[in-house]
Design a protein around this motif. Structure first.
Motif, mmCIF file in Angstrom:
data_model
loop_
_atom_site.group_PDB
_atom_site.id
_atom_site.type_symbol
_atom_site.label_atom_id
_atom_site.label_comp_id
_atom_site.label_asym_id
_atom_site.label_seq_id
_atom_site.Cartn_x
_atom_site.Cartn_y
_atom_site.Cartn_z
ATOM 1 N N GLY A 11 0.808 -1.199 0.000
ATOM 2 C CA GLY A 11 0.000 0.000 0.000
ATOM 3 C C GLY A 11 0.845 1.252 0.000
ATOM 4 O O GLY A 11 2.041 1.222 -0.267
ATOM 5 N N VAL A 12 0.202 2.357 0.315
ATOM 6 C CA VAL A 12 0.853 3.652 0.345
ATOM 7 C C VAL A 12 1.062 4.039 1.803
ATOM 8 O O VAL A 12 0.101 4.117 2.567
ATOM 9 N N LEU A 13 2.304 4.275 2.190
ATOM 10 C CA LEU A 13 2.624 4.682 3.551
ATOM 11 C C LEU A 13 2.565 6.203 3.609
ATOM 12 O O LEU A 13 3.300 6.883 2.896
ATOM 13 N N VAL A 14 1.654 6.730 4.434
ATOM 14 C CA VAL A 14 1.478 8.182 4.558
ATOM 15 C C VAL A 14 1.660 8.604 6.016
ATOM 16 O O VAL A 14 1.476 7.810 6.926
ATOM 17 N N ARG A 15 2.015 9.870 6.195
ATOM 18 C CA ARG A 15 2.112 10.450 7.530
ATOM 19 C C ARG A 15 1.164 11.645 7.577
ATOM 20 O O ARG A 15 1.220 12.530 6.737
#
Length: 108
Positions: A76-80
């Motif tokens: 997936g997409v790792l976001v902060r």
């Protein structure tokens, strides 16, 4: 069927057809994850806004794209989230493509 002989390649084609039918979802999700990562790696480090369930726009930074491993679904997409808590989350590719996303042109 007069004169028909079962050959080795007939059996191979039969089992490949069965195999792809059973694992179709795994194969397509792995291919989709690879093409998504290949096509969007230049977004790493950019700030974007995603719309939450409540309707408000939250600013996030894309940290990384993780490949999806078949049968495990960890990609997936790792976001902060940039709301002061610096909370990190991995959003699965299926959910990522359904999100409403907008780029903040003033920060990019």
């Amino acid at each position: 069927m007069k004169g028909f002989e079962l050959q080795f390649w007939h059996v191979v084609v039969f089992f490949i057809t069965i195999f792809t039918g059973i694992f179709k979802n795994e194969i397509t999700s792995t291919i989709y994850s690879c093409t998504t990562i290949w096509g969007t790696t230049y977004f790493i480090g950019q700030k974007i806004q995603i719309q939450s369930v409540s309707g408000e726009w939250k600013e996030v930074t894309i940290l990384n794209y993780k490949h999806e491993i078949p049968f495990i679904k960890t990609g997936g997409v790792l976001v902060r989230y940039d709301d002061g808590n610096n909370y990190e989350e991995t959003i699965h590719f299926v959910n990522w493509k359904t999100l409403r996303i907008r780029r903040d042109v003033s920060t990019n």
